[in-house]
Design an enzyme around this catalytic site. Structure first.
Site, short mmCIF file in Angstrom:
data_model
loop_
_atom_site.label_atom_id
_atom_site.label_comp_id
_atom_site.label_asym_id
_atom_site.label_seq_id
_atom_site.Cartn_x
_atom_site.Cartn_y
_atom_site.Cartn_z
N HIS A 453 0.81 -1.21 0.00
CA HIS A 453 0.00 0.00 0.00
C HIS A 453 0.85 1.27 0.00
O HIS A 453 0.43 2.30 -0.55
CB HIS A 453 -0.96 -0.01 1.19
N ARG A 560 -15.08 2.57 -12.48
CA ARG A 560 -15.13 1.29 -11.78
C ARG A 560 -16.13 1.38 -10.63
O ARG A 560 -15.82 1.91 -9.57
CB ARG A 560 -13.75 0.92 -11.23
N ARG A 596 -18.74 0.87 -15.83
CA ARG A 596 -18.71 -0.60 -15.80
C ARG A 596 -19.55 -1.12 -14.65
O ARG A 596 -19.50 -0.59 -13.53
CB ARG A 596 -17.26 -1.09 -15.64
N GLU A 690 -11.91 -9.37 -22.07
CA GLU A 690 -10.95 -9.71 -21.02
C GLU A 690 -10.52 -11.17 -21.05
O GLU A 690 -9.56 -11.54 -20.38
CB GLU A 690 -11.55 -9.42 -19.64
N ASN A 713 -5.30 -6.08 -18.64
CA ASN A 713 -4.77 -6.73 -17.45
C ASN A 713 -5.24 -8.18 -17.36
O ASN A 713 -4.44 -9.12 -17.23
CB ASN A 713 -5.20 -5.96 -16.19
N ASP A 714 -6.56 -8.36 -17.42
CA ASP A 714 -7.09 -9.72 -17.33
C ASP A 714 -6.85 -10.51 -18.61
O ASP A 714 -6.57 -11.70 -18.56
CB ASP A 714 -8.59 -9.69 -17.01
N ARG A 724 -2.05 -12.56 -12.35
CA ARG A 724 -1.50 -11.21 -12.32
C ARG A 724 -1.20 -10.73 -10.91
O ARG A 724 -0.62 -9.65 -10.73
CB ARG A 724 -2.44 -10.23 -13.03
N CYS A 761 -8.94 -0.01 -22.14
CA CYS A 761 -9.00 0.64 -20.83
C CYS A 761 -8.04 0.01 -19.84
O CYS A 761 -7.95 0.44 -18.70
CB CYS A 761 -10.41 0.63 -20.27
#
Length: 833
Positions: A453, A560, A596, A690, A713-714, A724, A761
């Site tokens: 974080h 998101r 989304r 995805e 990403n996916d 990932r 995206c």
């Protein structure tokens, strides 16, 4: 019978605290409290009169039960289970009565020392929750002669309450290397404690309580042995499922990984590390020393200490909630999300119950909370998952904040010079956010990881940061001027005047270029030969939407909505969702937004949604599948979106669509809900690409969708079969792999058959090196973080789309992402004019 037993040293040698043991399970007290010995003798002696309750089949561990019920585990060396018994000769068996000083195990010191990571021998009381220990020994001790520690029983040994219901059972094969030795038993113990049911493990005609590490070790279960699990109670089914998973998930006898691998020493004298946030900085080195606060062990009574703990937790909860609110007000989404996660940890029942158990044993509230936090930290460290290990910093942050309230005297924020490069062993999120941002030039940490974080916050705050630099970072001389190049992974504490001056000039030029690009960002992005590319922003709330507009974004390419659902105890209402989405549209000043639907599941945990535990969450209930599994949640979201005005500027995006049936099912439901609400207009409906099946069926999807948006990403993790979230695979998980380029090309081609546009995206859109590739593949919309909009627009304007098309075609014939990036680097000057 005395409740107090004095233990004699079982070996001659140097006494060490458990914190010095190179194994997180023992060092964190997960196996119990006690001491360790660096041995100088070769025969393990019984530390007291008692009965042998466990002897490891490999001879490296013995447990003796003292007269007062204390279970004293002696574990010879670290990872010695891997020796398979070689180097150990046991002299006793389970059930034998022994006297203090009686030989238990003969050790071939030379043989074991050559093959084991360490000879350090741990002596712990495994049921120390029921005991008071005096850890008085230090320095050199003599086996069988020196007082080692004193153990006093604290009343009756605690047991779980009565359980009801039928006893359920299931079999499982033990996958842990070396079988059920100390570390796997500690893991099983931590899992069993989450459930109310009584749980036993059966093997070879014997049964052991899963809450007793010693009893489980005493079964003598080996690797690949089959055991039977028994559970009785209200949550028996869930308990069995969790224990089976823990038994059948392989771990290895080697050390648990550190949160991040320390980078090898550089040959040029610079300090090396892992880039957590890129950037260049020149500043004064400031070393922040971590000071552990002394806490009283004994409390002033159960009721006062429980009241003190609960009061402190509430105060910290209020302060963290205020931090979240302030971050939301500033639009600091990353900061808000992280402190929201801290709120969830403060409400964690397992932590609270663990702390209460210490208080019931007579400990102070401060000692209890610190012990509970550190035990949980060692569980995470011991699971062998580097990503989970990085969450330990969040627990450490809570420990510090709660102790500040309990003990008073909250640590003041450090004073920094004008341009400070802060060096520390590690930092917690709240420590970082308390540093004055205007004076903070960079961060260098001995520990930490690129996905924890603090790293996320550094990236969000644009603070150059280097982590996992090792102990050498803490040896840097404070007050000196240094040059930090986080992007290249180094810090130069001995940079000469010329290098420092050049770096300052580079920093000034970069800042000037950023200002210039921002001034030019409002205009449309067109290639040199006139192809228009929409550059939109990925956001999570209205504040980020306003930031996107200031940075020149043409709209929102991804909102998101899961951020409306996390860090709370129940789902947001339909009105809350409608208001949040309306605020975003209003903030965009006439621009469009792609919103989304909820993408819960996988690595996006929403605790109050009844999603089942899954062996492989990435392949389970994710994205639109979650909506199908919980239609009321999906309906509430669709109704909220249908009431946003004007609908002409709203586009709905469906995550994790596998084929046309998913899309048609949502479109039909959207029509039904619109009819119920009396809404005649329909928002555009798009599909995220995805998973490979969606890319392969892009032509079918484009027939019924209004647009397609690629989530790289996916798509990368599913195409390359690489998790990932797996830190060891991070370097290989590259969306510029030729297989991904081919899938993107296939998607664009399929969409073109029906005149539909394709956007990206995912993270690849935010990579300036990838911009010419995506333009060449036919992508006409790029959605990036708001701060990157000016740079991506500038990159588009310097490209020729025809040259990009030829480049994209050539790149698809290469055989690795490394080759693709090398070619892009070589062609950069020709591409960007």
């Amino acid at each position: 019978m005395s409740a107090t037993v004095t233990l004699q040293a079982p070996l001659s040698g140097v006494v060490l605290p458990l914190s010095a043991v190179p194994d997180p399970v023992f060092a964190g007290g997960l196996m119990g409290q006690g001491l360790a010995i660096e041995p100088l003798s070769s025969t393990l002696l019984s530390p007291c009169d008692g009965q042998v309750s466990q002897v490891s089949s490999t001879g490296h561990a013995v447990t003796v039960r003292a007269a007062n019920g204390a279970e004293i585990l002696m574990h010879i060396g670290i990872d010695t289970v891997k020796l398979g018994g070689s180097g150990f000769a046991t002299r006793v068996q389970k059930g034998d009565r022994v006297q203090c000083g009686q030989p238990l195990v003969d050790i071939d010191i030379d043989s074991v020392a050559r093959r084991a990571p360490s000879l350090i021998t741990v002596v712990v009381v495994t049921n120390s929750d029921d005991m008071a220990l005096s850890l008085d020994a230090s320095g050199l001790v003599e086996a069988g002669a020196s007082c080692f520690l004193t153990v006093t029983a604290q009343g009756a040994i605690s047991h779980p309450g009565a359980v009801h219901g039928a006893e359920l059972s299931v079999t499982a094969i033990v996958a842990h290397e070396g079988g059920l030795h100390a570390r796997p038993c500690a893991l099983l113990h931590s899992v069993a404690r989450r459930y109310e049911s009584h749980i036993d493990i059966g093997f070879a005609g014997q049964r052991a309580n899963a809450r007793s590490v010693v009893s489980m070790m005493g079964l003598g279960v080996g690797e690949n042995d089959t055991v039977t699990l028994y559970a009785q109670g209200a949550d028996a089914d869930a308990a069995l499922a969790a224990l089976v998973e823990a038994l059948q998930t392989p771990t290895h006898a080697g050390h648990a990984p550190a949160p991040a691998a320390v980078v090898a020493t550089r040959d040029d004298g610079k300090l090396g590390g892992v880039c957590a946030a890129p950037g260049l900085a020149v500043g004064t080195l400031v070393l922040l020393a971590e000071q552990e606060r002394a806490v009283p062990e004994r409390g002033h009574g159960v009721e006062p200490e429980l009241a003190a703990l609960n009061g402190a937790l509430q105060k910290v909860r209020d302060r963290v909630a205020a931090d979240v609110a302030q971050a939301d007000k500033r639009g600091a989404h990353a900061e808000s999300e992280i402190f929201g996660a801290h709120l969830a940890l403060l409400d964690d029942p397992a932590l609270a119950q663990a702390a209460e158990r210490y208080i019931l044993d007579g400990r102070s509230a401060a000692y209890a909370y610190r012990s509970a936090i550190r035990a949980q930290s060692e569980v995470l460290l011991g699971l062998g998952n580097a990503l989970l290990a990085e969450r330990v910093a969040d627990l450490k942050d809570l420990e510090r904040r709660v102790l500040d309230v309990l003990l008073g005297g909250e640590e003041a924020a450090p004073e920094l010079p004008a341009q400070a490069i802060v060096v520390a062993d590690d930092l917690t999120p709240s420590q970082l956010t308390r540093l004055p941002r205007e004076q903070l030039a960079g961060v260098v940490l001995a520990r930490g990881g690129a996905t924890n974080h603090v790293a996320i916050l550094c990236r969000a705050l644009a603070i150059p940061a280097l982590v996992a630099c090792g102990p050498a970072a803490l040896a840097l001389a404070a007050g000196g001027e240094a040059l930090l190049n986080a992007g290249e992974g180094w810090l130069d504490a001995d940079a000469d005047a010329a290098a420092l001056a050049a770096a300052r000039q580079d920093i000034a030029q970069r800042e000037q270029r950023r200002r210039m690009l921002r001034e030019q960002s409002a205009g449309q992005a067109r290639t040199r030969d006139g192809l228009a590319i929409e550059v939109a922003a990925n956001i999570a709330n209205a504040a980020e939407a306003r930031d996107a507009v200031l940075n020149g974004a043409d709209g929102v390419g991804l909102l998101r909505t899961e951020f409306l659902f996390i860090d709370r105890h129940d789902a947001p209402s339909e009105d809350e969702q409608r208001a949040a989405c309306q605020d975003v549209l209003d903030a965009l000043q006439g621009r469009s937004a792609i919103i989304r639907t909820l993408d819960a599941g996988g690595d996006k945990d929403v605790p109050y949604l009844p999603l089942p535990a899954e062996d492989n969450p990435a392949l389970g209930l994710r994205g639109i599948r979650t909506g199908f599994a919980m239609p009321a949640v999906l309906d509430a979201q669709l109704r909220a979106l249908l009431q946003v005005k004007p609908l002409s500027r709203l586009r709905i995006l469906l995550p994790m669509v596998a084929d046309v049936a998913d899309l048609l099912r949502v479109r039909q439901r959207l029509d039904e809900l619109a009819a119920e609400l009396g809404v005649t207009e329909r928002p555009q409906l798009g599909v995220m690409i995805e998973v490979p099946s969606a890319a392969l069926l892009a032509d079918q999807l484009a027939e019924h969708a209004d647009f397609l948006s690629i989530g790289t990403n996916d798509l990368t993790q599913y195409t390359l079969a690489m998790d990932r979230c797996h830190p060891a695979l991070a370097a290989r998980l590259d969306a510029l792999h030729p297989s991904l380029l081919r899938l993107i090309a296939l998607t664009v081609h399929g969409a073109a058959k029906h005149g539909k546009w394709v956007g990206v995206c995912g993270a690849l859109a935010s990579d300036p090196q990838a911009t010419p590739v995506l333009v060449g593949l036919g992508v006409t919309e790029l959605s990036v973080s708001p701060q990157l909009v000016p740079e991506i627009k500038d990159t588009v304007r310097r490209l020729d789309s025809t040259a990009c098309q030829q480049l994209a075609l050539d790149l698809q014939s290469l055989n690795s992402a490394q080759q693709v990036r090398a070619r892009l680097q070589a062609d950069a000057a020709a591409l960007l004019r």
